[in-house]
Design an enzyme around this catalytic site. Structure first.
Site, PDB file in Angstrom:
ATOM      1  N   ASP A  59       0.867  -1.179   0.000  1.00  0.00           N
ATOM      2  CA  ASP A  59       0.000   0.000   0.000  1.00  0.00           C
ATOM      3  C   ASP A  59       0.901   1.225   0.000  1.00  0.00           C
ATOM      4  OD1 ASP A  59      -1.670   2.196   0.969  1.00  0.00           O
ATOM      5  OD2 ASP A  59      -3.159   0.635   1.328  1.00  0.00           O
ATOM      6  N   LEU A 100       1.580   4.574 -10.422  1.00  0.00           N
ATOM      7  CA  LEU A 100       0.256   4.915 -10.966  1.00  0.00           C
ATOM      8  C   LEU A 100      -0.792   4.915  -9.851  1.00  0.00           C
ATOM      9  CD1 LEU A 100       0.325   2.557 -14.104  1.00  0.00           C
ATOM     10  CD2 LEU A 100       1.332   4.821 -13.837  1.00  0.00           C
ATOM     11  N   ALA A 101      -0.367   4.612  -8.632  1.00  0.00           N
ATOM     12  CA  ALA A 101      -1.338   4.493  -7.539  1.00  0.00           C
ATOM     13  C   ALA A 101      -1.799   5.872  -7.090  1.00  0.00           C
ATOM     14  CB  ALA A 101      -0.709   3.753  -6.359  1.00  0.00           C
ATOM     15  N   SER A 148      -0.819  14.801 -13.696  1.00  0.00           N
ATOM     16  CA  SER A 148      -2.127  14.925 -14.361  1.00  0.00           C
ATOM     17  C   SER A 148      -2.386  16.326 -14.910  1.00  0.00           C
ATOM     18  CB  SER A 148      -3.218  14.588 -13.335  1.00  0.00           C
ATOM     19  OG  SER A 148      -4.470  14.998 -13.811  1.00  0.00           O
ATOM     20  N   GLU A 150      -5.046  17.655 -14.700  1.00  0.00           N
ATOM     21  CA  GLU A 150      -5.909  18.297 -13.688  1.00  0.00           C
ATOM     22  C   GLU A 150      -5.110  19.351 -12.900  1.00  0.00           C
ATOM     23  OE1 GLU A 150      -9.168  17.693 -13.329  1.00  0.00           O
ATOM     24  OE2 GLU A 150      -9.555  18.662 -11.419  1.00  0.00           O
ATOM     25  N   TYR A 197      -7.529  16.719  -5.150  1.00  0.00           N
ATOM     26  CA  TYR A 197      -6.778  15.757  -5.970  1.00  0.00           C
ATOM     27  C   TYR A 197      -5.658  16.467  -6.726  1.00  0.00           C
ATOM     28  CZ  TYR A 197      -5.843  12.898 -10.155  1.00  0.00           C
ATOM     29  OH  TYR A 197      -5.226  12.201 -11.177  1.00  0.00           O
TER      30      TYR A 197
HETATM   31  P1  NAP Z   1      -7.360   4.053 -11.540  1.00  0.00           P
HETATM   32  O1  NAP Z   1      -7.993   3.139 -12.517  1.00  0.00           O
HETATM   33  O2  NAP Z   1      -8.211   4.737 -10.515  1.00  0.00           O
HETATM   34  O3  NAP Z   1      -6.193   3.245 -10.799  1.00  0.00           O
HETATM   35  C1  NAP Z   1      -5.606   3.700  -9.613  1.00  0.00           C
HETATM   36  C2  NAP Z   1      -4.784   2.569  -9.027  1.00  0.00           C
HETATM   37  O4  NAP Z   1      -4.203   3.006  -7.779  1.00  0.00           O
HETATM   38  C3  NAP Z   1      -5.602   1.306  -8.696  1.00  0.00           C
HETATM   39  O5  NAP Z   1      -4.827   0.173  -9.004  1.00  0.00           O
HETATM   40  C4  NAP Z   1      -5.781   1.424  -7.197  1.00  0.00           C
HETATM   41  O6  NAP Z   1      -6.002   0.191  -6.548  1.00  0.00           O
HETATM   42  C5  NAP Z   1      -4.422   1.988  -6.822  1.00  0.00           C
HETATM   43  N1  NAP Z   1      -4.377   2.541  -5.470  1.00  0.00           N
HETATM   44  C6  NAP Z   1      -5.180   3.476  -4.928  1.00  0.00           C
HETATM   45  N2  NAP Z   1      -4.811   3.715  -3.659  1.00  0.00           N
HETATM   46  C7  NAP Z   1      -3.759   2.898  -3.400  1.00  0.00           C
HETATM   47  C8  NAP Z   1      -2.946   2.665  -2.266  1.00  0.00           C
HETATM   48  N3  NAP Z   1      -3.141   3.328  -1.137  1.00  0.00           N
HETATM   49  N4  NAP Z   1      -1.944   1.760  -2.349  1.00  0.00           N
HETATM   50  C9  NAP Z   1      -1.729   1.067  -3.508  1.00  0.00           C
HETATM   51  N5  NAP Z   1      -2.472   1.233  -4.611  1.00  0.00           N
HETATM   52  C10 NAP Z   1      -3.475   2.144  -4.556  1.00  0.00           C
HETATM   53  O7  NAP Z   1      -6.564   5.209 -12.307  1.00  0.00           O
HETATM   54  P2  NAP Z   1      -5.992   5.229 -13.818  1.00  0.00           P
HETATM   55  O8  NAP Z   1      -6.993   5.891 -14.681  1.00  0.00           O
HETATM   56  O9  NAP Z   1      -5.438   3.898 -14.159  1.00  0.00           O
HETATM   57  O10 NAP Z   1      -4.806   6.283 -13.656  1.00  0.00           O
HETATM   58  C11 NAP Z   1      -3.517   5.864 -13.233  1.00  0.00           C
HETATM   59  C12 NAP Z   1      -2.806   7.037 -12.591  1.00  0.00           C
HETATM   60  O11 NAP Z   1      -2.735   8.117 -13.506  1.00  0.00           O
HETATM   61  C13 NAP Z   1      -3.496   7.600 -11.364  1.00  0.00           C
HETATM   62  O12 NAP Z   1      -2.489   8.040 -10.484  1.00  0.00           O
HETATM   63  C14 NAP Z   1      -4.276   8.793 -11.885  1.00  0.00           C
HETATM   64  O13 NAP Z   1      -4.478   9.744 -10.866  1.00  0.00           O
HETATM   65  C15 NAP Z   1      -3.339   9.283 -12.960  1.00  0.00           C
HETATM   66  N6  NAP Z   1      -3.952   9.969 -14.102  1.00  0.00           N
HETATM   67  C16 NAP Z   1      -5.002   9.400 -14.760  1.00  0.00           C
HETATM   68  C17 NAP Z   1      -5.544  10.032 -15.867  1.00  0.00           C
HETATM   69  C18 NAP Z   1      -6.691   9.423 -16.622  1.00  0.00           C
HETATM   70  O14 NAP Z   1      -7.355  10.166 -17.373  1.00  0.00           O
HETATM   71  N7  NAP Z   1      -6.947   8.145 -16.512  1.00  0.00           N
HETATM   72  C19 NAP Z   1      -4.997  11.252 -16.315  1.00  0.00           C
HETATM   73  C20 NAP Z   1      -3.911  11.776 -15.626  1.00  0.00           C
HETATM   74  C21 NAP Z   1      -3.392  11.133 -14.524  1.00  0.00           C
HETATM   75  P3  NAP Z   1      -7.484  -0.472  -6.456  1.00  0.00           P
HETATM   76  O15 NAP Z   1      -7.687  -1.173  -7.770  1.00  0.00           O
HETATM   77  O16 NAP Z   1      -7.361  -1.382  -5.303  1.00  0.00           O
HETATM   78  O17 NAP Z   1      -8.456   0.650  -6.256  1.00  0.00           O
HETATM   79  O1  G4F Z   2     -14.585  11.788 -15.939  1.00  0.00           O
HETATM   80  P1  G4F Z   2     -14.282  12.785 -14.903  1.00  0.00           P
HETATM   81  O2  G4F Z   2     -14.640  12.446 -13.503  1.00  0.00           O
HETATM   82  O3  G4F Z   2     -12.739  13.132 -15.079  1.00  0.00           O
HETATM   83  P2  G4F Z   2     -11.849  14.351 -14.569  1.00  0.00           P
HETATM   84  O4  G4F Z   2     -12.468  15.048 -13.433  1.00  0.00           O
HETATM   85  O5  G4F Z   2     -11.507  15.179 -15.761  1.00  0.00           O
HETATM   86  O6  G4F Z   2     -10.547  13.594 -14.030  1.00  0.00           O
HETATM   87  C1  G4F Z   2      -9.918  12.559 -14.786  1.00  0.00           C
HETATM   88  O7  G4F Z   2      -8.919  13.132 -15.604  1.00  0.00           O
HETATM   89  C2  G4F Z   2      -7.824  13.737 -14.897  1.00  0.00           C
HETATM   90  C3  G4F Z   2      -6.848  14.285 -15.960  1.00  0.00           C
HETATM   91  O8  G4F Z   2      -7.250  15.558 -16.368  1.00  0.00           O
HETATM   92  C4  G4F Z   2      -7.174  12.669 -14.034  1.00  0.00           C
HETATM   93  F1  G4F Z   2      -6.095  13.201 -13.389  1.00  0.00           F
HETATM   94  C5  G4F Z   2      -8.172  12.127 -13.035  1.00  0.00           C
HETATM   95  O9  G4F Z   2      -7.558  11.084 -12.281  1.00  0.00           O
HETATM   96  C6  G4F Z   2      -9.356  11.539 -13.805  1.00  0.00           C
HETATM   97  O10 G4F Z   2      -8.898  10.419 -14.522  1.00  0.00           O
HETATM   98  O11 G4F Z   2     -15.026  14.166 -15.246  1.00  0.00           O
HETATM   99  C7  G4F Z   2     -14.861  14.806 -16.487  1.00  0.00           C
HETATM  100  C8  G4F Z   2     -15.830  15.972 -16.580  1.00  0.00           C
HETATM  101  C9  G4F Z   2     -15.799  16.894 -15.360  1.00  0.00           C
HETATM  102  O12 G4F Z   2     -15.796  18.211 -15.813  1.00  0.00           O
HETATM  103  C10 G4F Z   2     -17.086  16.605 -14.619  1.00  0.00           C
HETATM  104  O13 G4F Z   2     -17.626  17.722 -13.900  1.00  0.00           O
HETATM  105  O14 G4F Z   2     -17.168  15.463 -16.615  1.00  0.00           O
HETATM  106  C11 G4F Z   2     -17.982  16.243 -15.777  1.00  0.00           C
HETATM  107  N1  G4F Z   2     -19.145  15.424 -15.384  1.00  0.00           N
HETATM  108  C12 G4F Z   2     -20.444  15.724 -15.689  1.00  0.00           C
HETATM  109  N2  G4F Z   2     -21.260  14.788 -15.163  1.00  0.00           N
HETATM  110  C13 G4F Z   2     -19.133  14.298 -14.666  1.00  0.00           C
HETATM  111  C14 G4F Z   2     -20.463  13.896 -14.530  1.00  0.00           C
HETATM  112  N3  G4F Z   2     -18.116  13.589 -14.143  1.00  0.00           N
HETATM  113  C15 G4F Z   2     -18.405  12.445 -13.472  1.00  0.00           C
HETATM  114  N4  G4F Z   2     -17.388  11.686 -12.970  1.00  0.00           N
HETATM  115  N5  G4F Z   2     -19.702  12.007 -13.297  1.00  0.00           N
HETATM  116  C16 G4F Z   2     -20.770  12.706 -13.807  1.00  0.00           C
HETATM  117  O15 G4F Z   2     -21.919  12.313 -13.639  1.00  0.00           O
END
Ligand code: NAP
Ligand code: G4F
Length: 375
Positions: A59, A100-101, A148, A150, A197
């Protein structure tokens, strides 16, 4: 060279694609999963029989467990290198550590700011410290941090202008009077994080830079814009939409879909493309930061229409779709507009995204339709 990878967050969307990519390149992959009361390995279960893949428990919020896992992975990498020496000469052992956690849901971070900070910032710090304390030369251990887009938040503070223009009616972000510099986020864009976040990610991002500058660690941050896939978590907006649309395509009488802000704009790519960039960053001569994105932006509204279209709908506006706006799904503070410029990644890494927006939407909708049909 014999290479070993250690992936924190292996059970997540990106962790599963990165594991597949690295196994394809011949890596030994050690995935770290946290202990949960119900199984959390659904995204990597299909890799269970792979001889080069193993799962260990850990963890990121627990410094002792992180340092043990990192030390053990370094031992594995070293032993692997010793074994490979009998077959071919090699420059030395190589361990690549991918963090990536995180607690990755932005809206959840407003409800759980401390937990988010622990997992997303302190987790990264724990991994950096564990690597630093190995005290090995930087070419042997390389670190990737999942930063990110974000973190850009309301870069240049466009938020006030966006909200003002939006409240006047149907003005879309793309017609906003953004200056050329505000139109895209790149490595030089200022950060103005708008969620717990984003603040935790930015703290981690700065820690990576500090460990690179102060201790000479080979450390990279990938500033990734939104990336989605058939494996995307179901509470993110894209997957929430495609899952609903797949059910609606089979049964038009289901309850309407409840969504929050449809006007936010995101630069959406496919996760499979983005994990290739993570790996490429760790193959360079020195650690650096890179923006990874498609360069296109679309509103949630546009994603919604594209998803319904993929399922056969001819609706031209959201008003004729089974969607209701639920104000409880709005965030206390919103990132209005994200659109990246990945020129540096293209130039230095030779990376580019392959999956365009419409294909991403189609792939997600079709995958959810197949899942719906399977029941
Ligand atoms: P995700 O599906 O939410 O995966 C997050 C991972 O982190 C999961 O394996 C989760 O485990 C693990 N985790 C959470 N808390 C932990 C802890 N305390 N110890 C060990 N593992 C832990 O996210 P993702 O979309 O693959 O994204 C991967 C990374 O890129 C994240 O850091 C996210 O913030 C970042 N990111 C994502 C995006 C995007 O659009 N997808 C964009 C920019 C940055 P569980 O499966 O047990 O929950
Ligand atoms: O899908 P979202 O929750 O993604 P968000 O907030 O952009 O974050 C994701 O991308 C980030 C990179 O820019 C990562 F770092 C982060 O870990 C994650 O992967 O929301 C996208 C947009 C937001 O503007 C939100 O307000 O969709 C809008 N939205 C509208 N209705 C909603 C909803 N989002 C969610 N989750 N659920 C809704 O019902």
């Amino acid at each position: 060279m014999s290479k070993t990878a250690l992936i924190f967050g292996v059970t997540g969307q990106d962790g599963s694609y990165l594991t597949e990519h690295l196994l394809g390149l011949g890596y030994h992959v050690i995935g770290v999963r946290r202990r949960t009361s119900v199984p959390n390995t659904g995204r990597v279960d299909h890799l269970a029989g792979e001889p080069l893949f193993k799962l260990v428990c850990g963890d990121v919020t627990d410094a002792a467990s992180v340092s043990h896992v990192v030390w053990q992975a370094w031992q594995d990498a070293y032993m692997e290198w010793r074994r490979s020496l009998q077959i071919r000469p090699s420059e030395g052992p190589r361990l690549e550590v991918y963090n990536l956690a995180a607690q990755s849901h932005v809206k959840a971070s407003f409800d759980e700011p401390l937990h988010t900070t622990q997992a997303t910032y302190l987790g990264c710090l724990n991994v950096l410290e564990a690597i630093r304390r190995l005290d090995v030369r930087q070419e042997h251990v390389r670190f990737y941090q999942a930063s990110s887009s974000e973190m850009f938040g309301a870069a240049f503070d466009t938020r006030a202008r966006v909200i003002e223009e939006c409240s006047e009616g149907a003005i879309h972000w793309k017609s906003m009077s953004l200056t050329e510099r505000e139109r895209y986020q790149d490595e030089s864009t200022p950060f103005l994080p708008c969620s717990p976040y984003a603040i935790a990610k930015l703290a981690a991002h700065h820690a990576v830079r500090l460990y690179r500058d102060a201790y000479g660690l080979f450390a990279c941050s990938g500033i990734l814009h939104n990336h989605e896939s058939e494996r995307r978590g179901e509470e993110f907006v894209t997957r929430k939409i495609t899952k609903y649309v797949a059910r609606w395509a089979r049964d038009k009488s289901i309850e309407p879909l409840r969504l929050g802000n449809l006007n936010a704009s995101r630069d959406w790519g496919h996760a499979e493309d983005y994990v290739r960039a993570m790996h490429l960053m760790l193959q360079q001569e020195k650690g650096d930061d890179f923006v990874i994105c498609t360069g296109e932006t679309h509103t949630v509204r546009e994603f919604l229409l594209a998803a319904f279209k993929a399922a056969g709908s001819e609706a031209e506006n959201v008003e004729s779709l089974p969607v209701v706006i639920d104000s409880s799904l709005y965030r206390p503070s919103e990132v209005p507009y994200l659109r990246g410029d990945c020129s540096k990644a293209k130039r230095v890494l030779g990376w580019k995204p392959e999956v365009p927006f419409e294909e991403l939407v189609r792939r997600m909708v079709y995958s959810d339709m197949r899942a719906t049909d399977r029941g």
